[in-house]
Scaffold this motif. Sequence first.
Motif, PDB file in Angstrom:
ATOM      1  N   TYR A   1       0.831  -1.206   0.000  1.00  0.00           N
ATOM      2  CA  TYR A   1       0.000   0.000   0.000  1.00  0.00           C
ATOM      3  C   TYR A   1       0.870   1.262   0.000  1.00  0.00           C
ATOM      4  CZ  TYR A   1      -3.547   3.374   1.425  1.00  0.00           C
ATOM      5  OH  TYR A   1      -4.377   4.460   1.488  1.00  0.00           O
ATOM      6  N   THR A   2       1.904   1.267   0.858  1.00  0.00           N
ATOM      7  CA  THR A   2       2.755   2.468   0.925  1.00  0.00           C
ATOM      8  C   THR A   2       3.543   2.676  -0.356  1.00  0.00           C
ATOM      9  OG1 THR A   2       4.498   1.201   2.031  1.00  0.00           O
ATOM     10  CG2 THR A   2       3.002   2.458   3.436  1.00  0.00           C
ATOM     11  N   GLU A   3       3.980   1.599  -1.001  1.00  0.00           N
ATOM     12  CA  GLU A   3       4.731   1.727  -2.250  1.00  0.00           C
ATOM     13  C   GLU A   3       3.828   2.086  -3.421  1.00  0.00           C
ATOM     14  OE1 GLU A   3       6.892  -1.901  -2.696  1.00  0.00           O
ATOM     15  OE2 GLU A   3       8.303  -1.398  -1.089  1.00  0.00           O
ATOM     16  N   GLU A   4       2.656   1.486  -3.452  1.00  0.00           N
ATOM     17  CA  GLU A   4       1.737   1.731  -4.577  1.00  0.00           C
ATOM     18  C   GLU A   4       1.215   3.164  -4.584  1.00  0.00           C
ATOM     19  OE1 GLU A   4      -2.546   0.043  -6.214  1.00  0.00           O
ATOM     20  OE2 GLU A   4      -1.314  -1.230  -4.922  1.00  0.00           O
ATOM     21  N   PHE A   5       0.854   3.680  -3.409  1.00  0.00           N
ATOM     22  CA  PHE A   5       0.272   5.022  -3.343  1.00  0.00           C
ATOM     23  C   PHE A   5       1.253   6.064  -2.794  1.00  0.00           C
ATOM     24  CE2 PHE A   5      -3.380   2.113  -3.117  1.00  0.00           C
ATOM     25  CZ  PHE A   5      -4.079   2.558  -4.223  1.00  0.00           C
ATOM     26  N   ASN A   6       2.516   5.678  -2.642  1.00  0.00           N
ATOM     27  CA  ASN A   6       3.571   6.567  -2.163  1.00  0.00           C
ATOM     28  C   ASN A   6       3.160   7.263  -0.855  1.00  0.00           C
ATOM     29  OD1 ASN A   6       6.091   7.648  -2.231  1.00  0.00           O
ATOM     30  ND2 ASN A   6       5.567   9.323  -3.622  1.00  0.00           N
ATOM     31  N   ILE A   7       2.741   6.459   0.108  1.00  0.00           N
ATOM     32  CA  ILE A   7       2.300   6.955   1.413  1.00  0.00           C
ATOM     33  C   ILE A   7       3.507   7.034   2.346  1.00  0.00           C
ATOM     34  CG2 ILE A   7       0.800   6.522   3.395  1.00  0.00           C
ATOM     35  CD1 ILE A   7      -0.793   7.036   0.888  1.00  0.00           C
ATOM     36  N   SER A   8       3.700   8.177   2.963  1.00  0.00           N
ATOM     37  CA  SER A   8       4.796   8.312   3.923  1.00  0.00           C
ATOM     38  C   SER A   8       4.307   8.966   5.213  1.00  0.00           C
ATOM     39  CB  SER A   8       5.940   9.127   3.316  1.00  0.00           C
ATOM     40  OG  SER A   8       5.475  10.421   2.980  1.00  0.00           O
ATOM     41  N   ASN A   9       2.994   8.899   5.431  1.00  0.00           N
ATOM     42  CA  ASN A   9       2.394   9.517   6.612  1.00  0.00           C
ATOM     43  C   ASN A   9       1.738   8.419   7.465  1.00  0.00           C
ATOM     44  OD1 ASN A   9       1.025  11.015   8.489  1.00  0.00           O
ATOM     45  ND2 ASN A   9       0.203  12.491   7.013  1.00  0.00           N
ATOM     46  N   TYR A  10       2.115   8.380   8.724  1.00  0.00           N
ATOM     47  CA  TYR A  10       1.585   7.380   9.656  1.00  0.00           C
ATOM     48  C   TYR A  10       0.065   7.490   9.783  1.00  0.00           C
ATOM     49  CZ  TYR A  10       0.686   4.999  14.083  1.00  0.00           C
ATOM     50  OH  TYR A  10       0.188   4.174  15.048  1.00  0.00           O
ATOM     51  N   LEU A  11      -0.446   8.696   9.836  1.00  0.00           N
ATOM     52  CA  LEU A  11      -1.889   8.900  10.022  1.00  0.00           C
ATOM     53  C   LEU A  11      -2.701   8.379   8.837  1.00  0.00           C
ATOM     54  CD1 LEU A  11      -1.907  12.411  11.724  1.00  0.00           C
ATOM     55  CD2 LEU A  11      -2.199  10.165  12.790  1.00  0.00           C
ATOM     56  N   LEU A  12      -2.138   8.468   7.632  1.00  0.00           N
ATOM     57  CA  LEU A  12      -2.836   7.908   6.469  1.00  0.00           C
ATOM     58  C   LEU A  12      -2.901   6.380   6.551  1.00  0.00           C
ATOM     59  CD1 LEU A  12      -1.465  10.169   3.605  1.00  0.00           C
ATOM     60  CD2 LEU A  12      -3.764  10.184   4.591  1.00  0.00           C
ATOM     61  N   LEU A  13      -1.853   5.782   7.074  1.00  0.00           N
ATOM     62  CA  LEU A  13      -1.879   4.325   7.265  1.00  0.00           C
ATOM     63  C   LEU A  13      -2.923   3.940   8.314  1.00  0.00           C
ATOM     64  CD1 LEU A  13       1.895   3.365   7.209  1.00  0.00           C
ATOM     65  CD2 LEU A  13       0.156   2.817   5.526  1.00  0.00           C
ATOM     66  N   VAL A  14      -3.005   4.710   9.383  1.00  0.00           N
ATOM     67  CA  VAL A  14      -4.004   4.438  10.428  1.00  0.00           C
ATOM     68  C   VAL A  14      -5.399   4.603   9.856  1.00  0.00           C
ATOM     69  CG1 VAL A  14      -4.931   5.270  12.623  1.00  0.00           C
ATOM     70  CG2 VAL A  14      -2.468   5.038  12.330  1.00  0.00           C
ATOM     71  N   LYS A  15      -5.583   5.615   9.016  1.00  0.00           N
ATOM     72  CA  LYS A  15      -6.908   5.843   8.411  1.00  0.00           C
ATOM     73  C   LYS A  15      -7.298   4.677   7.497  1.00  0.00           C
ATOM     74  CE  LYS A  15      -9.525   9.232   5.823  1.00  0.00           C
ATOM     75  NZ  LYS A  15      -9.509  10.521   5.131  1.00  0.00           N
ATOM     76  N   HIS A  16      -6.345   4.152   6.762  1.00  0.00           N
ATOM     77  CA  HIS A  16      -6.644   3.063   5.826  1.00  0.00           C
ATOM     78  C   HIS A  16      -6.796   1.715   6.524  1.00  0.00           C
ATOM     79  CE1 HIS A  16      -6.772   0.906   2.045  1.00  0.00           C
ATOM     80  NE2 HIS A  16      -5.835   0.084   2.526  1.00  0.00           N
ATOM     81  N   PHE A  17      -5.845   1.347   7.391  1.00  0.00           N
ATOM     82  CA  PHE A  17      -5.840   0.016   8.013  1.00  0.00           C
ATOM     83  C   PHE A  17      -6.555  -0.018   9.363  1.00  0.00           C
ATOM     84  CE2 PHE A  17      -2.208  -0.302   5.137  1.00  0.00           C
ATOM     85  CZ  PHE A  17      -2.487  -1.486   4.498  1.00  0.00           C
ATOM     86  N   GLY A  18      -6.620   1.105  10.055  1.00  0.00           N
ATOM     87  CA  GLY A  18      -7.222   1.153  11.379  1.00  0.00           C
ATOM     88  C   GLY A  18      -6.146   1.312  12.444  1.00  0.00           C
ATOM     89  N   GLU A  19      -6.583   1.619  13.647  1.00  0.00           N
ATOM     90  CA  GLU A  19      -5.649   1.761  14.769  1.00  0.00           C
ATOM     91  C   GLU A  19      -4.931   0.431  15.009  1.00  0.00           C
ATOM     92  OE1 GLU A  19      -4.719   4.279  16.735  1.00  0.00           O
ATOM     93  OE2 GLU A  19      -5.978   5.715  15.680  1.00  0.00           O
ATOM     94  N   PRO A  20      -3.632   0.475  15.295  1.00  0.00           N
ATOM     95  CA  PRO A  20      -2.890  -0.779  15.532  1.00  0.00           C
ATOM     96  C   PRO A  20      -3.491  -1.627  16.652  1.00  0.00           C
ATOM     97  CG  PRO A  20      -1.366   1.030  15.266  1.00  0.00           C
ATOM     98  CD  PRO A  20      -2.738   1.633  15.300  1.00  0.00           C
ATOM     99  N   MET A  21      -4.011  -0.986  17.696  1.00  0.00           N
ATOM    100  CA  MET A  21      -4.611  -1.743  18.796  1.00  0.00           C
ATOM    101  C   MET A  21      -5.860  -2.497  18.309  1.00  0.00           C
ATOM    102  SD  MET A  21      -6.117  -0.637  22.570  1.00  0.00           S
ATOM    103  CE  MET A  21      -5.450   0.955  22.434  1.00  0.00           C
ATOM    104  N   ASP A  22      -6.668  -1.845  17.484  1.00  0.00           N
ATOM    105  CA  ASP A  22      -7.881  -2.483  16.964  1.00  0.00           C
ATOM    106  C   ASP A  22      -7.542  -3.624  16.000  1.00  0.00           C
ATOM    107  OD1 ASP A  22      -9.347  -0.662  18.434  1.00  0.00           O
ATOM    108  OD2 ASP A  22      -9.559   0.736  16.753  1.00  0.00           O
TER     109      ASP A  22
END
Length: 122
Positions: free
Chosen positions: A36-57
């Motif tokens: 996901y990070t390579e395909e959409f060039n994501i380098s922001n932690y918050l965008l990963l949390v928004k897409h995958f969900g909170e790590p605890m959840d």
Amino acid sequence: MNNAARQYLNELNRYLPGRRKNRKRLSDIELSVTNYTEEFNISNYLLLVKHFGEPMDVAGDFLDKPQNIKSRRTAVLLVFILLVFSSLTSAFCTSKAFSSSIPVVQVEFVNYQELPEPDSAE
């Protein structure tokens, strides 16, 4: 893997018990996060949390079903082992080999009756 993906996976890893099992559990999600990070060039932690969900959840969802299945499987295995152990113990205790090694003592009870006293009419 960029810093945001590494941070997300480290957070997720903190909520999963055990180190060895984490590698197996994390391999699928690590691949998804990396792709996901390579395909959409994501380098922001918050965008990963928004897409995958909170790590605890995510960790909680990861553990809900497998942990329940594992505990049920363990309980069934424990009951099975106890049944086998008790049946083997019972069979051993009633076998001839066990009973012949114990000395047997037979006790006979004699019932004495009081006899009438002889007549002393002499």
